[in-house]
Design a protein around this motif. Structure first.
Motif, short mmCIF file in Angstrom:
data_model
loop_
_atom_site.label_atom_id
_atom_site.label_comp_id
_atom_site.label_asym_id
_atom_site.label_seq_id
_atom_site.Cartn_x
_atom_site.Cartn_y
_atom_site.Cartn_z
N HIS A 53 -23.57 47.03 9.03
CA HIS A 53 -22.27 47.39 8.46
C HIS A 53 -22.01 46.48 7.25
CE1 HIS A 53 -17.97 47.89 7.99
NE2 HIS A 53 -17.97 48.85 8.91
N ASP A 54 -21.61 47.09 6.15
CA ASP A 54 -21.45 46.34 4.89
C ASP A 54 -20.49 45.18 5.00
OD1 ASP A 54 -23.21 47.90 3.62
OD2 ASP A 54 -21.71 49.25 2.71
N ASP A 55 -19.46 45.29 5.85
CA ASP A 55 -18.42 44.25 5.91
C ASP A 55 -18.72 43.15 6.91
OD1 ASP A 55 -16.96 45.52 3.99
OD2 ASP A 55 -15.88 46.78 5.45
N ILE A 56 -19.79 43.32 7.68
CA ILE A 56 -20.06 42.34 8.75
C ILE A 56 -21.11 41.33 8.29
CG2 ILE A 56 -20.94 42.04 11.11
CD1 ILE A 56 -19.62 44.70 11.82
N ALA A 57 -20.72 40.04 8.34
CA ALA A 57 -21.66 38.99 7.93
C ALA A 57 -22.43 38.49 9.13
CB ALA A 57 -20.90 37.85 7.27
N GLU A 58 -21.72 38.26 10.24
CA GLU A 58 -22.38 37.76 11.44
C GLU A 58 -21.74 38.43 12.63
OE1 GLU A 58 -22.85 33.41 11.95
OE2 GLU A 58 -21.83 33.32 10.02
N VAL A 59 -22.51 38.56 13.71
CA VAL A 59 -21.93 39.18 14.91
C VAL A 59 -22.63 38.67 16.17
CG1 VAL A 59 -23.43 41.23 14.80
CG2 VAL A 59 -21.26 41.41 15.95
N ALA A 60 -21.87 38.56 17.23
CA ALA A 60 -22.45 38.23 18.55
C ALA A 60 -21.79 39.13 19.58
CB ALA A 60 -22.22 36.77 18.88
N VAL A 61 -22.62 39.73 20.43
CA VAL A 61 -22.11 40.68 21.43
C VAL A 61 -22.32 40.11 22.83
CG1 VAL A 61 -22.63 42.94 22.47
CG2 VAL A 61 -22.39 42.74 19.99
N ILE A 62 -21.28 40.20 23.64
CA ILE A 62 -21.41 39.79 25.05
C ILE A 62 -20.78 40.84 25.96
CG2 ILE A 62 -21.45 37.29 24.59
CD1 ILE A 62 -18.48 37.20 25.46
#
Ligand code: MCA
Ligand code: AMP
Length: 494
Positions: free
Chosen positions: A417-426
């Motif tokens: 996604h263009d607007d997402i720099a970093e992500v973590a899913v739990i």
């Protein structure tokens, strides 16, 4: 040893094997349809010799015809999730090296570009099935029979391959343990790309000579009406379904609830599995229906491993004892067997029920076995002879409504996604889903994103049940000295 795969389809029996809407199909008719499909798949060939044949079909007579037809013709059956996004199908089909795919009428258009790009012949059952059955091959029991995709701690799902022998072992242990009989009648509303639906319900039902009612989805109204009518003797579901039934009771009128509960009460068996059944759910179900849920433990790679007894105490919060033919041992972090009760260890499994390999992935296969034991990654302890599941060794696996999801796979998609720099899913504890997918997101400078926007962006890029239920926008993700996100710390932020 050469066998006819799945030999016991009660060949000349006129009894109803399958019910799909108003249509009843006898064992006799089903057998002959399967043989015609197998012949159609073979064409001029004598044996499909482990050709991978995918199919994207809801629970239906066609689904059963195809899976058995592929087995009888000597192919590898690759049942796929009907809710998959195109990018997910792309991965499954290319990973398995599929040459032909069977789909329902009306699905061809949306898949034609993908199949063209992958050089896959896209067909319907009507295109393939022959008017009459020809000779079918004899098949060694050690030959590959089925590939199911499972999420792991890596980005992309892996193909779990089982042989004819594995499948027969997985079925027969349950036939005995849960005392299946030909008088049984069971609803099948779970998805048919997982062991729970394919082996525990459909295959056991057909092996026993019982009647299986096919539903393309869990339609609570339709299914509870059939329960009220006293249609079923056995009911198998994931905990989320029992939660949804109880929620439904809250909205229905008293008479309807009483009638549905009576319908459940009259069955011989209610089973819960695929995810932990909370003790309060077990108790509530017993209060409402007098049914003592039988909880069991399984995995795509092993079928069912541990089960509460059919006769004897079914203990809330526990999954019971190893099934006949399945060896179970707990191991500590140094690979030593755990000897004392009440000490937790990783569940490892041996037996004919265990899968053959991850498709085209020797490294993952080798890594998942130690000294011949398959390492499940699930942690358990034994209390008074009963196994209790304590959790999983990986935070990157999420169990939502019975589906095993990979946090890394979801993160991989979100990061595009263009607007997402970093992500973590739990996965965060949730009353309905067991665990709810939750994404912690750092946005690129100046960007903004709300939940509804992200949800609609995700739609079509991942199966709907993988889409995060909640997002949290954060300035940064907690990381350790090595720069790795410390997921347990994310939980504390909630
Ligand atoms: C549906 N939704 C979900 C899930 N299912 N969200 C999170 N997790 C889920 N599992 C979302 C949809 O995206 C949709 O979201 C909304 O819920 C309603 O969708 P619908 O399809 O109507 O839901 P449902 O029919 O009530 O589905 C719930 C379900 C289904 C029937 C419990 O999830 C299911 O069939 N789960 C079982 C999976 C299974 O068989 N697992 C076995 C694998 P929105 O409204 O926002 O669009 S494990 C296994 O095989 C091993 C060997 C074992 O031990 O058994
Ligand atoms: P899958 O790989 O989709 O077949 O999911 C298998 C996983 O589901 C197991 O490794 C467990 O983590 C989980 N599971 C299955 N049954 C139970 C249960 N009764 N209690 C807790 N976890 C379960």
């Amino acid at each position: 040893m050469p066998i006819k795969p799945f030999p016991e389809l009660h060949v000349n029996n006129t009894k109803t094997a399958l019910v799909e809407g108003n249509r009843c199909v006898s064992y006799e008719e089903l057998n002959s349809r399967i043989n015609c499909l197998a012949s159609g798949l073979l064409g001029q060939r004598r044996d499909l010799e482990e050709e991978c044949i995918a199919f994207l079909l809801p629970a239906s007579v066609d689904y059963v015809t195809v899976i058995h037809g592929v087995w009888r013709a000597g192919g590898i059956a690759v049942p796929l999730n009907v809710a998959s996004a195109v990018s997910e199908l792309d991965h499954y089909l290319s990973c398995a090296g599929v040459s032909r795919m069977l789909v329902g009428d009306g699905k061809q258009k949306s898949l034609s570009d993908l199949c063209k790009a992958l050089n896959i012949e896209l067909l319907t059952v009507g295109d393939v099935i022959s008017d009459s059955a020809g000779p079918l091959p004899e098949i060694e029991e050690d030959r590959r029979a089925m590939m199911l995709f499972t999420s792991g701690t890596t980005n992309k799902p892996k193909g779990v391959v089982s042989t004819h022998k594995t499948i027969v072992a997985q079925i027969t242990t349950l036939i005995d343990a849960w005392e299946w009989i030909d008088g049984d009648v069971i609803p099948l509303f779970l998805p048919l790309h997982h062991i729970h639906g394919i082996i525990n319900i459909l295959s056991c039902g057909l092996w026993a000579g019982a009647t299986v009612h096919l539903y393309p989805r869990f339609d609570i109204k339709e299914i509870t009406q059939a329960v009220t009518a006293g249609t079923f003797t056995v009911f198998m579901a994931v905990p989320t379904i029992y939660v949804k039934l109880i929620e439904y009771f809250d909205s229905a009128d008293e008479t309807e609830v009483r009638q549905i509960c009576e319908g459940f009460k009259s069955m011989r068996l209610n089973i819960s599995g695929s995810a932990a059944c909370p003790v309060n759910l077990f108790m509530q179900w017993q209060d409402l229906t007098s049914q003592v849920l039988l909880e069991r433990y399984g995995m795509t790679e092993i079928g069912m491993g541990i089960s509460n007894p059919y006769s004897g105490e079914r203990r809330a919060g526990c999954v019971g004892q190893p099934l006949p033919g399945v060896e179970v041992k707990l191991f500590d972090e140094r690979d030593n067997p755990v000897i004392s009760e009440s000490i937790a260890g990783e569940i490892r499994i041996k037996g004919q029920n265990v899968f053959l390999e991850y498709w085209n992935n020797t490294e993952a296969t080798t890594k998942s076995f130690r000294d011949g034991w398959f390492c499940t990654g699930d942690v358990a302890m034994v209390e008074d002879g009963y196994y209790r599941i304590m959790g999983r060794s990986s935070v990157d696996i999420i169990k939502s409504g019975g589906y095993k999801l990979s946090a890394l796979e979801i993160e991989g998609v979100l990061l595009t996604h263009d607007d997402i720099a970093e992500v973590a899913v739990i996965g965060v504890e949730d009353e309905v889903w067991g665990e709810a997918v939750t994404a912690f997101i750092c946005l690129r400078q100046g960007a903004s994103l709300n939940y509804e926007e992200l949800k609609s962006w995700c739609s079509g890029r991942m199966s709907p049940y993988k889409i995060p239920k909640t997002i949290r926008i954060v300035n940064s993700l907690p990381r350790n000295a090595m720069g790795k996100v410390t997921k347990p710390d994310l939980r504390k932020l909630l």
